[in-house]
Write a protein that holds these residues in place. Structure first.
Motif, PDB file in Angstrom:
ATOM      1  N   SER A  96       0.842  -1.180   0.000  1.00  0.00           N
ATOM      2  CA  SER A  96       0.000   0.000   0.000  1.00  0.00           C
ATOM      3  C   SER A  96       0.890   1.247   0.000  1.00  0.00           C
ATOM      4  N   GLU A  98       1.436   3.835  -1.968  1.00  0.00           N
ATOM      5  CA  GLU A  98       1.011   5.207  -2.255  1.00  0.00           C
ATOM      6  C   GLU A  98       0.618   5.962  -0.996  1.00  0.00           C
ATOM      7  N   TYR A 242       1.330  14.675  -2.580  1.00  0.00           N
ATOM      8  CA  TYR A 242       0.624  13.568  -3.234  1.00  0.00           C
ATOM      9  C   TYR A 242       0.882  13.534  -4.737  1.00  0.00           C
ATOM     10  N   LYS A 259      -3.902  -6.711  -7.091  1.00  0.00           N
ATOM     11  CA  LYS A 259      -3.804  -7.186  -5.721  1.00  0.00           C
ATOM     12  C   LYS A 259      -5.116  -7.402  -4.971  1.00  0.00           C
ATOM     13  N   ILE A 478     -11.828   4.462   9.313  1.00  0.00           N
ATOM     14  CA  ILE A 478     -10.918   3.364   9.638  1.00  0.00           C
ATOM     15  C   ILE A 478     -10.443   2.692   8.355  1.00  0.00           C
ATOM     16  N   GLU A 479      -9.179   2.308   8.371  1.00  0.00           N
ATOM     17  CA  GLU A 479      -8.628   1.620   7.215  1.00  0.00           C
ATOM     18  C   GLU A 479      -9.031   0.149   7.265  1.00  0.00           C
ATOM     19  N   LEU A 480      -9.373  -0.410   6.122  1.00  0.00           N
ATOM     20  CA  LEU A 480      -9.699  -1.831   6.077  1.00  0.00           C
ATOM     21  C   LEU A 480      -8.548  -2.563   5.399  1.00  0.00           C
TER      22      LEU A 480
ATOM     23  N   GLY B  31      -4.786  11.732   2.109  1.00  0.00           N
ATOM     24  CA  GLY B  31      -4.804  12.091   0.700  1.00  0.00           C
ATOM     25  C   GLY B  31      -6.162  12.482   0.162  1.00  0.00           C
ATOM     26  N   LYS B  52     -12.345   3.131  -1.927  1.00  0.00           N
ATOM     27  CA  LYS B  52     -10.928   2.915  -2.157  1.00  0.00           C
ATOM     28  C   LYS B  52     -10.344   4.237  -2.602  1.00  0.00           C
ATOM     29  N   ARG B  54      -6.493   6.106  -3.222  1.00  0.00           N
ATOM     30  CA  ARG B  54      -5.042   5.961  -3.311  1.00  0.00           C
ATOM     31  C   ARG B  54      -4.585   4.563  -2.896  1.00  0.00           C
ATOM     32  N   GLY B  55      -5.292   3.568  -3.409  1.00  0.00           N
ATOM     33  CA  GLY B  55      -4.866   2.189  -3.181  1.00  0.00           C
ATOM     34  C   GLY B  55      -5.210   1.625  -1.811  1.00  0.00           C
ATOM     35  N   THR B  56      -5.940   2.372  -0.981  1.00  0.00           N
ATOM     36  CA  THR B  56      -6.280   1.892   0.349  1.00  0.00           C
ATOM     37  C   THR B  56      -7.789   1.837   0.518  1.00  0.00           C
ATOM     38  N   ARG B  57      -8.265   0.789   1.206  1.00  0.00           N
ATOM     39  CA  ARG B  57      -9.680   0.698   1.526  1.00  0.00           C
ATOM     40  C   ARG B  57      -9.946   1.419   2.827  1.00  0.00           C
ATOM     41  N   MET B  58     -10.997   2.242   2.836  1.00  0.00           N
ATOM     42  CA  MET B  58     -11.347   2.934   4.067  1.00  0.00           C
ATOM     43  C   MET B  58     -12.853   2.824   4.280  1.00  0.00           C
TER      44      MET B  58
END
Lengths: 664, 77
Positions: A96, A98, A242, A259, A478-480, B31, B52, B54-58
């Motif tokens: 992850s 980025e 960014y 991925k 929250i991040e998953l 971001g 999703k 910037r490549g991350t799930r939130m």
């Protein structure tokens, strides 16, 4: 203060990127890790030797940014600002990249030596992603970039070598540039800061923070700020970073979209609009089912072992003609108390094994989303449910986990509600009493107590919400993480820590409590007595009998057991064994004997249920109270929480008994 | 429109963010700024979403999604 021969290395990075796993891999420490953000809330230190260098490793809480808006950010930032570290190891989740690089770019502005540890490279490879390891360091000002896998323990030596080397070289990276206007202001700010504050390091970072209108840094240089900075540039600065990250991604990341297909598939089911909650309930029911069935199967073996041990000790002591009081202390006091608790170890083991699986798989943060709707109705975000679930394991870390909540008043409400969740220490009470009084429905009865705990916790949150004037709104954020197969080592460490805690507790708190209970029961105002009703215990317990009578618990022995239970909940069981002189309470004969003794006092199934309800809801243990005080910095808040627990427990037990005894 | 009204499976671009300072700073660090693109992976009726970015799930709650103004960015495919 600063010892030149020791290199102080700070592990810093985003939440859930594997800092603690890496820290554990180096130090051999067994700090808890799990696959959800925010597990580490305090900094931890450890020392290692690496080729003649003493290295002091500091594991910092995960942060996304060097601002100071959350407790974690404050802890980590303070540590860096106070010059407590010589080298920063920026741990990044390579899968992850980025998002992780945003913090990296800020760290580079600090002007401290930074080594980038590209963690989870195994995951990257598994998913078919590729990272250009040649181009990446070039774009990050030639800092060392070391691929590691904290889980598989690869790359560790290379990383430490880079740390030592980088420390000796004191090479400071050349970093990205902003647009001309901003760079011009940074130059002027740097010059002015250097004039006002000649000792200041990391000038560039301070200048950038002034442009971002950072409260702390602005307070240091108010004059410089108002002279040069005409507006808040934070958005421009974030955008520039960014944009630069997009450039890095463009040049160094390949096949990155491959991925996430699997996680998306699993999430479609587990976070489903309708099925999300039922699935969660089924998973929790399964956890308790396993705890009971598998745990009980192994428990039988423990009982036989302890029964045999108790007999052997009794015979041994009799053979050497030990004094009666000593035999009584050891056999009726210590073995009955501590041994009784040890028999529940298998159930505890299975419970924690199941929880470890859930935490390491990545499911936990999904629960925050799934429960967000219900929690929203009681005025807390779904994230508030995480400390509550952790409360199924142990209330102490659960209370600490409330730190991840953004809003202070939400946090206090969750701290007040979490102790109602049924922790593992209450399990022995349920197992013993439900198997004694509800032999056919033991599992159902115990499960009902878990549900009751959740319901009371949520109702409490609802009531507190009505009185709360500082509502936080539903700010779930929250991040998953990607799902992953739970790691055997991580789970083994987690479970072993819990088992060790339990054994330690049996050897200390419960051991001492058993001796104290034995003393309290065998001594009275006139010295040692064989008549328990003349003992101190009876005298103290009798005071409370009138209060407990409406709850069907009007026996002095029960009062004593409940008081002793404040030291730790398992002590309720060990005290009961000692109080009623039942040697091996958890075994089948022990239970029959125990139930018939209790029955002779008129203590039946309804009383037993009221008793379990009381145990579920009253103060979990002294350690919880201490943690609540530490986390809220308020004795008054802790006292209120304690009183609330006692009142709720009493009310609930009274309701159960008064209704129950009229029906049955 | 705001993110709480977004459709599952669609891609959007952020046009504006309003939130209290603490949340704002956190979103910025992740971001979330003007022009950032967001894909909505899952959504609940009342406005909580999984996105999703910037490549991350939130996962984001309603109070946050109401403050994020977006436009559909289908042309980015």
């Amino acid at each position: 203060m600063k010892d030149k021969n020791i290199i102080r290395v700070g592990f810093i990075g985003n939440p859930n990127c594997g800092k603690t796993t890496l820290f554990n891999a180096y130090t051999g420490a067994n700090l808890k890790v799990a696959n959800w953000p925010g597990v580490t809330v305090e900094k931890k230190e450890g020392n290692i030797d690496y080729h003649g260098h003493s290295i002091n490793l500091i594991d910092l809480p995960g942060i996304y940014s060097l601002t100071s808006y959350s407790i974690e950010e404050k802890v980590s930032r303070q540590c860096i600002m106070d010059d407590e570290v010589d080298v920063l190891v920026n741990v990044v989740d390579a899968s992850s990249l980025e998002r992780n690089l945003y913090l990296t770019l800020q760290l580079l502005e600090l002007g401290k030596p930074v080594v980038l540890a590209l963690n989870m490279m195994d995951v990257v490879e598994e998913r078919g992603m590729e990272i250009d390891l040649h181009r990446l360091p070039e774009m990050l000002g030639d800092i060392p970039v070391v691929p590691v896998s904290a889980r598989k323990r690869t790359g560790l030596d290379v990383l430490m070598h880079a740390v030592v080397h980088h420390f000796e070289e004191m090479h400071v990276a050349d970093i990205m540039r902003y647009d001309a206007h901003i760079e011009d202001m940074i130059d002027r700010l740097e010059q002015n800061i250097a004039k006002q504050d000649p000792a200041a390091q990391n000038l560039r970072w301070r200048a950038v923070k002034l442009l971002e209108k950072d409260d702390e840094v602005c307070a240091l240089y108010p004059a410089i700020y108002s002279e040069i900075v005409d507006r808040d540039y934070s958005e421009d600065i974030i955008k520039a970073k960014y944009d630069y990250i997009d450039e890095i991604a463009e040049e160094t990341l390949f096949n990155k979209d491959k991925k996430s297909a699997n996680t998306d598939k699993v999430d479609r089911i587990l976070t489903h609009r309708f099925w999300g909650i039922p699935i969660f309930l089924v998973i929790m029911a399964l956890v308790f089912f396993l705890t009971f069935t598998v745990g009980d199967a192994i428990k039988g073996l423990f009982e036989i072992g302890i029964g045999w041990f108790s007999d052997a000790v009794f015979k041994g002591l009799s053979a050497i003609h030990a004094a009666d009081w000593l035999v009584s202390l050891i056999v009726d006091g210590i073995i009955a108390g501590v041994g009784g608790i040890l028999t529940f170890l298998p159930n505890i083991f299975i419970l924690f094994l199941a929880l470890a699986f859930l935490e390491d798989s990545g499911y936990m943060s999904r629960v925050a989303y799934v429960m967000d709707g219900i929690m929203g109705k009681v005025g807390v975000s779904g994230k508030g449910f995480l400390p509550m679930i952790l409360g199924f394991g142990c209330t102490v870390p659960a209370v600490m986990a409330s730190r991840t909540l953004e809003n202070e008043s939400d946090r206090r409400r969750i701290i007040m509600c979490t102790p109602f969740m049924s922790c593992s220490a209450r399990l022995p009470v349920y197992i013993l009493f439900s198997e004694m009084f509800f032999p056919k429905y033991a599992m159902l009865v115990s499960f009902s107590l878990y549900i009751l705990g959740v319901v009371v916790a949520i109702l409490m949150a609802l009531i507190l919400n009505l009185f709360d004037r500082h509502k936080g709104g539903n700010t779930l954020l929250i991040e998953l993480p990607e799902y992953k197969t739970p790691n055997a080592r991580t789970i083994a460490v987690y479970v072993w820590e819990k088992v060790k805690d339990y054994l330690t507790k049996a050897g200390t708190t419960i051991f001492i409590a058993s001796i104290v209970i034995w003393i309290v029961l065998n001594f009275g105002p006139r010295g040692m007595t064989l008549d328990v009703s003349q003992s101190f215990g009876a005298i103290i317990g009798k005071w409370l009998v009138p209060v407990l009578r409406p709850a069907g618990l009007g026996m002095w022995q029960i009062a004593v057991a409940l008081i002793s239970g404040i030291s730790a909940k398992e002590v309720v069981v060990s005290s009961m064994s000692v109080l009623f002189g039942v040697g091996n309470a958890a075994s089948a004969e022990g239970m029959t004997q125990f139930a018939s003794i209790l029955g002779s006092y008129g203590f039946g199934a309804v009383n037993a249920y009221a008793f379990m309800v009381f145990c579920l809801l009253y103060t979990p243990c002294v350690a919880t109270l201490a943690t609540i005080r530490k986390e809220t910095h308020s004795v008054w808040f802790t006292v209120r929480t304690l009183l609330l627990q006692l009142v709720i427990a009493w009310l609930a037990a009274v309701i159960v008994y008064q209704i129950g005894s009229r029906i049955f | 429109m705001t993110l709480n009204n977004a459709k599952k499976g669609c891609k959007y671009s952020i046009t504006d963010i309003t939130a209290d300072e603490k949340i704002m700073k956190r979103l910025e660090a992740l971001g979330f700024i003007r022009g950032t693109s967001i894909t909505v992976l899952n959504k609940k009726k009342y406005g909580a979403v999984i996105i999703k970015v910037r490549g991350t799930r939130m996962a984001l709650g309603k109070a946050i999604t109401q403050g994020i103004a977006v436009t559909e960015a289908s042309y980015e495919g």
